[in-house]
Motif scaffolding. Structure first.
Motif, PDB file in Angstrom:
ATOM      1  N   PRO A 161      33.773  33.620  57.143  1.00 59.78           N
ATOM      2  CA  PRO A 161      34.668  33.546  55.876  1.00 59.78           C
ATOM      3  C   PRO A 161      35.017  34.982  55.637  1.00 59.78           C
ATOM      4  O   PRO A 161      34.174  35.881  55.695  1.00 59.78           O
ATOM      5  CB  PRO A 161      34.143  32.796  54.829  1.00 59.78           C
ATOM      6  CG  PRO A 161      32.596  32.840  55.221  1.00 59.78           C
ATOM      7  CD  PRO A 161      32.602  32.836  56.688  1.00 59.78           C
ATOM      8  N   THR A 162      36.157  35.164  55.087  1.00 58.05           N
ATOM      9  CA  THR A 162      36.824  36.523  54.740  1.00 58.05           C
ATOM     10  C   THR A 162      37.184  36.607  53.239  1.00 58.05           C
ATOM     11  O   THR A 162      37.292  35.317  53.111  1.00 58.05           O
ATOM     12  CB  THR A 162      37.814  37.010  55.756  1.00 58.05           C
ATOM     13  OG1 THR A 162      39.142  36.160  55.248  1.00 58.05           O
ATOM     14  CG2 THR A 162      37.495  36.794  57.129  1.00 58.05           C
ATOM     15  N   PRO A 163      37.472  37.712  52.556  1.00 61.28           N
ATOM     16  CA  PRO A 163      38.180  37.632  51.109  1.00 61.28           C
ATOM     17  C   PRO A 163      39.442  37.081  51.129  1.00 61.28           C
ATOM     18  O   PRO A 163      39.844  36.531  50.221  1.00 61.28           O
ATOM     19  CB  PRO A 163      38.225  39.111  51.145  1.00 61.28           C
ATOM     20  CG  PRO A 163      37.176  39.943  51.953  1.00 61.28           C
ATOM     21  CD  PRO A 163      37.160  39.063  53.093  1.00 61.28           C
ATOM     22  N   GLN A 164      40.190  36.892  52.283  1.00 64.98           N
ATOM     23  CA  GLN A 164      41.335  36.140  52.201  1.00 64.98           C
ATOM     24  C   GLN A 164      41.120  34.568  52.108  1.00 64.98           C
ATOM     25  O   GLN A 164      42.469  34.196  52.176  1.00 64.98           O
ATOM     26  CB  GLN A 164      42.524  36.454  53.731  1.00 64.98           C
ATOM     27  CG  GLN A 164      42.667  38.209  53.345  1.00 64.98           C
ATOM     28  CD  GLN A 164      41.635  39.011  53.593  1.00 64.98           C
ATOM     29  OE1 GLN A 164      40.851  38.995  54.609  1.00 64.98           O
ATOM     30  NE2 GLN A 164      41.652  40.157  52.584  1.00 64.98           N
ATOM     31  N   ASP A 165      40.153  34.316  52.560  1.00 66.68           N
ATOM     32  CA  ASP A 165      40.020  32.878  52.784  1.00 66.68           C
ATOM     33  C   ASP A 165      40.176  31.909  51.596  1.00 66.68           C
ATOM     34  O   ASP A 165      39.675  32.637  50.629  1.00 66.68           O
ATOM     35  CB  ASP A 165      38.805  32.390  53.475  1.00 66.68           C
ATOM     36  CG  ASP A 165      38.828  32.355  54.952  1.00 66.68           C
ATOM     37  OD1 ASP A 165      39.807  31.739  55.628  1.00 66.68           O
ATOM     38  OD2 ASP A 165      37.939  32.866  55.508  1.00 66.68           O
ATOM     39  N   SER A 166      40.469  30.799  51.322  1.00 66.23           N
ATOM     40  CA  SER A 166      40.174  29.846  50.199  1.00 66.23           C
ATOM     41  C   SER A 166      39.022  28.803  50.667  1.00 66.23           C
ATOM     42  O   SER A 166      39.321  27.981  51.708  1.00 66.23           O
ATOM     43  CB  SER A 166      41.432  29.193  49.858  1.00 66.23           C
ATOM     44  OG  SER A 166      41.966  28.477  50.759  1.00 66.23           O
ATOM     45  N   VAL A 167      37.855  28.814  50.101  1.00 61.23           N
ATOM     46  CA  VAL A 167      36.783  27.887  50.565  1.00 61.23           C
ATOM     47  C   VAL A 167      36.464  26.777  49.762  1.00 61.23           C
ATOM     48  O   VAL A 167      36.772  26.799  48.461  1.00 61.23           O
ATOM     49  CB  VAL A 167      35.579  28.818  50.817  1.00 61.23           C
ATOM     50  CG1 VAL A 167      34.631  27.952  51.409  1.00 61.23           C
ATOM     51  CG2 VAL A 167      35.608  30.080  51.588  1.00 61.23           C
ATOM     52  N   HIS A 184      28.792  36.368  52.367  1.00 66.34           N
ATOM     53  CA  HIS A 184      29.138  36.683  53.669  1.00 66.34           C
ATOM     54  C   HIS A 184      30.657  37.491  53.899  1.00 66.34           C
ATOM     55  O   HIS A 184      30.717  38.465  54.823  1.00 66.34           O
ATOM     56  CB  HIS A 184      29.376  35.624  54.754  1.00 66.34           C
ATOM     57  CG  HIS A 184      29.774  35.994  56.175  1.00 66.34           C
ATOM     58  ND1 HIS A 184      28.834  36.145  57.149  1.00 66.34           N
ATOM     59  CD2 HIS A 184      30.963  36.156  56.909  1.00 66.34           C
ATOM     60  CE1 HIS A 184      29.302  36.630  58.355  1.00 66.34           C
ATOM     61  NE2 HIS A 184      30.629  36.491  58.057  1.00 66.34           N
ATOM     62  N   ALA A 185      31.447  37.024  52.953  1.00 65.41           N
ATOM     63  CA  ALA A 185      32.848  37.579  52.970  1.00 65.41           C
ATOM     64  C   ALA A 185      33.197  38.994  52.088  1.00 65.41           C
ATOM     65  O   ALA A 185      34.084  39.627  52.248  1.00 65.41           O
ATOM     66  CB  ALA A 185      33.969  36.619  52.492  1.00 65.41           C
ATOM     67  N   ARG A 186      32.158  39.261  51.166  1.00 65.05           N
ATOM     68  CA  ARG A 186      32.203  40.283  50.316  1.00 65.05           C
ATOM     69  C   ARG A 186      32.396  41.642  50.827  1.00 65.05           C
ATOM     70  O   ARG A 186      31.487  41.973  51.705  1.00 65.05           O
ATOM     71  CB  ARG A 186      31.204  40.066  49.090  1.00 65.05           C
ATOM     72  CG  ARG A 186      31.516  41.279  47.933  1.00 65.05           C
ATOM     73  CD  ARG A 186      30.723  40.847  46.794  1.00 65.05           C
ATOM     74  NE  ARG A 186      29.381  40.414  46.794  1.00 65.05           N
ATOM     75  CZ  ARG A 186      28.712  39.699  45.989  1.00 65.05           C
ATOM     76  NH1 ARG A 186      29.094  39.590  44.790  1.00 65.05           N
ATOM     77  NH2 ARG A 186      27.437  39.409  46.029  1.00 65.05           N
ATOM     78  N   ASP A 187      33.406  42.372  50.531  1.00 66.26           N
ATOM     79  CA  ASP A 187      33.914  43.487  51.363  1.00 66.26           C
ATOM     80  C   ASP A 187      33.102  44.620  50.469  1.00 66.26           C
ATOM     81  O   ASP A 187      32.712  44.313  49.138  1.00 66.26           O
ATOM     82  CB  ASP A 187      35.137  43.685  51.656  1.00 66.26           C
ATOM     83  CG  ASP A 187      36.109  43.664  50.215  1.00 66.26           C
ATOM     84  OD1 ASP A 187      35.535  43.801  49.265  1.00 66.26           O
ATOM     85  OD2 ASP A 187      37.331  43.538  50.744  1.00 66.26           O
ATOM     86  N   GLU A 188      33.429  45.862  50.801  1.00 65.34           N
ATOM     87  CA  GLU A 188      32.927  47.334  50.019  1.00 65.34           C
ATOM     88  C   GLU A 188      33.642  47.187  48.710  1.00 65.34           C
ATOM     89  O   GLU A 188      33.051  47.761  47.644  1.00 65.34           O
ATOM     90  CB  GLU A 188      33.147  48.456  50.807  1.00 65.34           C
ATOM     91  CG  GLU A 188      34.590  48.845  51.307  1.00 65.34           C
ATOM     92  CD  GLU A 188      35.055  47.941  52.439  1.00 65.34           C
ATOM     93  OE1 GLU A 188      36.059  48.296  52.909  1.00 65.34           O
ATOM     94  OE2 GLU A 188      34.479  47.146  52.941  1.00 65.34           O
ATOM     95  N   ASN A 189      34.852  46.519  48.384  1.00 70.25           N
ATOM     96  CA  ASN A 189      35.357  46.761  47.155  1.00 70.25           C
ATOM     97  C   ASN A 189      34.996  45.448  46.448  1.00 70.25           C
ATOM     98  O   ASN A 189      35.719  45.387  45.267  1.00 70.25           O
ATOM     99  CB  ASN A 189      36.847  46.693  47.493  1.00 70.25           C
ATOM    100  CG  ASN A 189      37.438  48.088  48.131  1.00 70.25           C
ATOM    101  OD1 ASN A 189      36.971  49.142  47.673  1.00 70.25           O
ATOM    102  ND2 ASN A 189      38.279  47.840  49.022  1.00 70.25           N
ATOM    103  N   GLY A 190      34.060  44.653  46.851  1.00 72.51           N
ATOM    104  CA  GLY A 190      33.762  43.683  45.943  1.00 72.51           C
ATOM    105  C   GLY A 190      34.680  42.381  46.126  1.00 72.51           C
ATOM    106  O   GLY A 190      34.453  41.167  45.225  1.00 72.51           O
TER     107      GLY A 190
END
Length: 466
Positions: A161-167, A184-190
């Protein structure tokens, strides 16, 4: 240094403090949920969501004699809080603790934990560990809503999963899939994905909401039956779920009207619900009992649709003994809404595998070979090689086998025939051993309940009418 496992052990050990009050494992987890929320809201600096008179410091500072009354007052105030999530968690909350001394010991023990160090390792993991402990200790209660963490982690690693996903999880339980996907998807900007779930049982939904908060994740968990809800028009890009097993009772006419193939089997209904909620190019992983792989009738129609209207690219056959119910055999179906099936790969983690249970714990390491074989492409399009455990079937072979997903044929089958026969005999023996373990565990649970009942009946303090 206190790691999360150590903190979890210490908190779970406190169950003994409440046992004389007749508190069950599930009630104990609920009590910890309430108390940990107050403590961690202070540690995380989010007490603004809590009414002033309901904070941890007020409770901690109360004398032993007044602590129980202060706790009851806090629960009432929290159930009326302005913050909607806090209200949801504490709606109708009551404590089963009757001894001020027990509560004082519990509060003091929570205060004594080095939460600063625990936070460095992930406070949310402490709570997740408590949920897992509850599932391990009892084959009832939260166990039926808990998917082993190793399975969740492997599925999430595969689906990426990525921040762009809707889960989406239509059987959210305590939130394991939603949380693993968010972390898993949380990036450095939260940034995190949109997390959405549905849960039928009110108390379990509260555990899920708490779990999200303690992992510093935001998500929506609706209280209700997902099978009553119409598919979302735009769909979700990722569906991860483990619908409850062994749910008996026919579906209503209204529920069946929402399905392609009316059924009385809720696992088949959830499978249809999952694929109907996928967006174009969306992907899904759903845990199903093995009967879904081979049943005839409606099940065959659903499997046929999965193969021809979706791309059913991977089936993971899980070993027995890893779920907190005796003899449950499960598999994971991975499919995408991006075309039709040309071939399906089967990874067998059951044949020739050691028996899992309390003696031999199932861990993430046991699934790492599957994750490697699955490949780096989240949609299951990576180049793959056959092995003893990992084999493929063409769509024509699937059709020839009436779309059964439990019959795996390949050029190497002849060499494996005798081995498979022996392994099936061993698997049957292991399953019987697991079932005997389950019976023994259940007898021990009943003995505990009877002992508590007898002690309660013989205690003047408990029989006194107030």
């Amino acid at each position: 240094m206190q790691d999360t496992a150590d903190v979890t052990r210490r908190l779970w050990a406190l169950c003994g403090v409440l046992r004389d009050d007749g508190i069950t494992y599930h009630e104990y987890l609920s009590e910890l949920t309430y108390l940990l929320f107050l403590k961690l809201a202070k540690e995380l600096g989010v007490e603004k969501a809590i009414p002033n008179e309901a904070g941890w410091e007020k409770l901690s500072a109360a004398s032993e004699a007044e602590k129980l009354n202060a706790y009851r007052k806090s629960l009432k105030l929290l159930g009326e809080a302005h913050n909607a999530t806090v209200r949801d968690i504490f709606a109708g909350a009551k404590t089963a603790i009757s001894s001020p001394t027990s509560l004082d010991q519990l509060v003091q023990a929570i205060d004594d934990i080095d939460w600063y160090r625990a936070r460095q390792n992930g406070i949310g993991d402490v709570y997740e560990g408590l949920i897992e402990k509850n599932a391990q200790e009892s084959r009832y209660g939260a166990g039926q809503y808990f998917t082993p963490r190793a399975v969740v982690e492997a599925i999430v690693q595969a689906c990426q999963p990525t921040p762009q996903d809707s889960v989406y999880d239509p059987a959210a339980g305590t939130g394991g899939f939603l949380i693993a996907a968010g972390l898993h998807a949380r990036d450095e900007n939260g940034n995190t994905p949109q997390l959405s779930g549905v849960e039928l049982v009110s108390d379990v939904r509260k555990l899920g909401l708490m779990n999200l908060i303690l992992h510093d994740l935001q998500g929506e968990v609706i209280l209700g039956d997902a099978l009553h809800q119409r598919p979302r028009e735009q769909g979700f890009s990722l569906c991860l779920t483990n619908p409850p097993f062994g749910v008996k009772g026919s579906l209503t006419r209204e529920q069946n009207d929402l399905l392609d193939f009316p059924t009385g089997n809720k696992q088949l209904a959830f499978l249809q619900h999952a694929y109907k909620n996928l967006a174009n190019n969306g992907r899904a992983a759903i845990v199903v009992p093995d009967n879904v792989l081979f049943e005839e009738g409606v099940a065959t129609s659903i499997r046929t649709k999965l193969v021809h209207d979706f791309r059913l690219h991977t089936v993971l056959k899980l070993p027995t003994g890893i779920f907190y119910a005796s003899g449950v055999r499960t598999s994971v179906l991975f499919f995408c809404a991006d075309g039709t099936t040309s071939d399906t790969w089967f990874y067998d983690l059951r044949e020739g595998q050691a028996s899992f249970g309390k003696r031999r714990q199932f861990t993430s390491e046991d699934l790492q070979d599957f994750v490697k074989c699955y490949g780096p492409d989240a949609m299951g399009r990576s180049a793959r090689k056959e092995s003893n455990r990992f084999r493929s079937m063409s769509v024509s072979d699937l059709a020839a086998n009436n779309y059964r997903l439990d019959v795996i044929t390949s050029h190497s089958d002849a060499a494996h025939t005798s081995t498979v026969t022996v392994e099936r005999m061993l698997e049957s023996t292991r399953s019987m051993t697991d079932e005997l373990d389950a019976v023994q565990s259940n007898i021990q649970e009943i003995e505990k309940l009877l002992t508590s009942f007898v002690e309660a009946a013989g205690s003047p303090d408990r029989t006194q009418i107030s």
